[in-house]
Enzyme design. Structure first.
Site, PDB file in Angstrom:
ATOM      1  N   THR A  73       1.427  34.073 -23.968  1.00 21.62           N
ATOM      2  CA  THR A  73       1.011  34.784 -25.180  1.00 21.62           C
ATOM      3  C   THR A  73       0.647  36.228 -24.850  1.00 21.62           C
ATOM      4  OG1 THR A  73       0.204  32.722 -26.126  1.00 21.62           O
ATOM      5  CG2 THR A  73      -0.653  34.753 -27.089  1.00 21.62           C
ATOM      6  N   GLY A 201       2.520  29.858 -16.537  1.00 19.55           N
ATOM      7  CA  GLY A 201       2.350  28.901 -15.438  1.00 19.55           C
ATOM      8  C   GLY A 201       2.393  27.441 -15.860  1.00 19.55           C
ATOM      9  N   HIS A 202       1.772  27.135 -17.003  1.00 17.28           N
ATOM     10  CA  HIS A 202       1.584  25.707 -17.307  1.00 17.28           C
ATOM     11  C   HIS A 202       2.835  24.999 -17.809  1.00 17.28           C
ATOM     12  CE1 HIS A 202       0.982  25.672 -21.820  1.00 17.28           C
ATOM     13  NE2 HIS A 202       0.811  26.964 -21.600  1.00 17.28           N
ATOM     14  N   THR A 238     -10.465  41.530 -12.932  1.00 22.00           N
ATOM     15  CA  THR A 238     -10.328  40.854 -11.638  1.00 22.00           C
ATOM     16  C   THR A 238      -9.332  39.711 -11.771  1.00 22.00           C
ATOM     17  OG1 THR A 238     -12.570  41.447 -11.087  1.00 22.00           O
ATOM     18  CG2 THR A 238     -11.611  39.652  -9.816  1.00 22.00           C
ATOM     19  N   CYS A 326       1.770  23.767 -31.245  1.00 20.87           N
ATOM     20  CA  CYS A 326       0.904  24.667 -32.018  1.00 20.87           C
ATOM     21  C   CYS A 326       0.919  24.315 -33.495  1.00 20.87           C
ATOM     22  CB  CYS A 326       1.357  26.106 -31.848  1.00 20.87           C
ATOM     23  SG  CYS A 326       1.608  26.540 -30.139  1.00 20.87           S
TER      24      CYS A 326
HETATM   25  N1  PLP Z   1       6.339  31.316 -25.741  1.00 21.56           N
HETATM   26  C1  PLP Z   1       6.890  30.099 -25.809  1.00 21.56           C
HETATM   27  C2  PLP Z   1       8.356  29.967 -26.069  1.00 21.56           C
HETATM   28  C3  PLP Z   1       6.090  28.954 -25.642  1.00 21.56           C
HETATM   29  O1  PLP Z   1       6.643  27.742 -25.729  1.00 21.56           O
HETATM   30  C4  PLP Z   1       4.708  29.116 -25.398  1.00 21.56           C
HETATM   31  C5  PLP Z   1       3.827  27.935 -25.270  1.00 21.56           C
HETATM   32  O2  PLP Z   1       3.889  27.002 -26.045  1.00 21.56           O
HETATM   33  C6  PLP Z   1       4.187  30.416 -25.314  1.00 21.56           C
HETATM   34  C7  PLP Z   1       5.032  31.489 -25.497  1.00 21.56           C
HETATM   35  C8  PLP Z   1       2.751  30.655 -25.053  1.00 21.56           C
HETATM   36  O3  PLP Z   1       2.460  30.543 -23.677  1.00 21.56           O
HETATM   37  P1  PLP Z   1       0.942  30.331 -23.211  1.00 21.56           P
HETATM   38  O4  PLP Z   1       0.543  28.966 -23.642  1.00 21.56           O
HETATM   39  O5  PLP Z   1       1.004  30.485 -21.716  1.00 21.56           O
HETATM   40  O6  PLP Z   1       0.145  31.424 -23.847  1.00 21.56           O
END
Ligand code: PLP
Length: 398
Positions: A73, A201-202, A238, A326
């Site tokens: 994000t 990362g996740h 940091t 989401c």
């Molecule tokens: N962009 C896409 C295509 C995603 O699938 C996601 C997570 O669901 C994100 C951005 C957001 O990433 P983060 O959860 O690391 O903020």
């Protein structure tokens, strides 16, 4: 009952090797990488190594093209806001109707508060970008194009190399959200005209709350987060050193498992998809069947609610998702399926199964065993249940 996790586009299990790599950063290696003494230097070296591991995963030419952020994000926000700042005379953005909210919500905000014109390019029934509309939106007023590499809900892959070349013709920057594509598709950013690329990362068996933004050397960039001089003035604060080291290890492993994704994992996905379509009538795949991530299956089960399916699957110990993580929790079909014009009685019953290297044949067998009964049960309760044929005449399922 062994739990079965098929929601890997929402997040992935942190790999035990990643956890091991992170542990020293919470104990002996607690230094601040900006410090000159030995405590700082050893952590600085670990951060540098992580940058190299990410560089290798995406094929970046230089390690300093990688800036660590708090996640996908932030990377998306940083890329778009930077472009508007370095090119103040350009006041338009081009994006697609199926981007993640990290891009779409920011664009809507910029439109409302700063008068930025946003061109939202539509997609077709298979989730493919309307290339004519894309070409028409590209003018010298465009500061940045932000179009994802692959969609998180359907797995549909966009032709980013071609899109980037077209953006260059009008002098616009090209950013791609590669959060879902990375680790699933081989990448070599040095050979395509991508200026900025977001990572998280996740989604690759790394920790949450860590991401990165690739910024091609020579592309002007303004930091979103103002403060100290960390990350070569590109991201103040940091560093999340444990997260960075974990992400680096995850990137190294993702590269190692890339073939597995495109062979074994893909065949699990294909077997599940084929098996479900054979066993369950009035079901079809959402997305581009040819240009699709190897791990993602988005299947619409007509006449029923996805939430009901999720609930009954969950009772069987199977985790997957309806729409994106989401947007689940609301019964509105996702913006992605709406943009694809999936008929409402099918969009409501769309389920995303997303695999990872952790999944096995047994997982697929189990889903194939329970899913027909679940769908049948819900259809018997559905208000459309008794008049399926009548309703289906209005549809053009793929
Ligand atoms: N962009 C896409 C295509 C995603 O699938 C996601 C997570 O669901 C994100 C951005 C957001 O990433 P983060 O959860 O690391 O903020």
């Amino acid at each position: 009952m062994r739990p079965i996790y098929l929601d890997n586009n929402a997040t992935t299990r942190v790999d035990p090797e990643v956890v091991q790599a992170m542990l020293p950063l919470f104990t002996d290696q607690f230094g601040n990488p900006s410090s000159i003494h030995d405590f700082g230097a050893s952590v600085g070296a670990a951060v540098k190594e992580a940058r190299r591991q990410l560089q290798a995963l995406i094929g970046a030419e230089f390690d300093h093209e990688i800036t660590f952020t708090s996640g996908g994000t932030e990377s998306d926000n940083a890329a778009i806001l930077s472009a508007l700042e370095v090119m103040p005379h350009r006041t338009e953005i081009v994006t697609s109707a199926v981007e993640h909210p990290a891009v779409l919500t920011l664009c809507a905000h910029l439109e409302k508060t700063r008068g930025i014109k946003v061109h939202t390019i539509p997609v077709d029934r298979h989730g493919r970008l309307d290339l004519d509309a894309y070409r028409a939106a590209l003018t010298p007023h465009v500061a940045i194009v932000s179009i994802m590499w692959a969609n998180n809900e359907t797995g549909t892959i966009f032709p980013v190399a071609e899109l980037a070349d077209l953006a260059k013709e009008v002098g616009a920057l090209f950013h791609t959200d590669a959060v879902q594509a990375v680790g699933k598709l081989p990448m070599d950013v040095k050979s395509v005209a991508i200026d900025m690329l977001s990572l998280s990362g996740h989604k690759v068996h790394g920790p949450k709350g860590i991401g990165a933004l690739y910024v091609r050397r020579g592309v002007r960039f303004r930091s979103l987060v103002k403060g100290g001089h960390q990350e070569r003035d590109r991201r103040a604060g940091t560093e999340n050193t444990a997260g960075i080291v974990g992400f680096g290890k995850a990137a190294e492993l993702a590269l190692k498992f890339m073939d597995d994704q495109n062979t074994r994992v893909k065949s699990l996905r294909d077997r599940l998809e084929k098996g479900l379509l054979q066993r369950i009538p009035n079901a079809f795949v959402n997305g581009d069947l040819l240009e699709r991530l190897p791990n993602t299956a988005n299947i619409a089960f007509e006449y029923i609610e996805g939430e009901g399916i999720l609930l009954l699957l969950s009772r069987e110990g199977i985790a997957c998702s309806s729409g994106s993580a989401c947007s689940s929790g609301s019964l509105e079909p996702s913006h992605v399926l709406r943009a694809m014009n999936v008929p409402f009685t099918a969009a409501h019953g769309a389920i995303r199964f997303s695999f990872s290297r952790d999944n096995s044949e047994d997982d697929v067998d189990r889903v194939l065993e329970v899913m027909p009964g679940i769908v049948e049960k819900l259809r018997d309760l559905s208000p459309f249940g008794g008049r399926r044929d009548e309703v289906s005449r209005n549809f053009d399922p793929v």
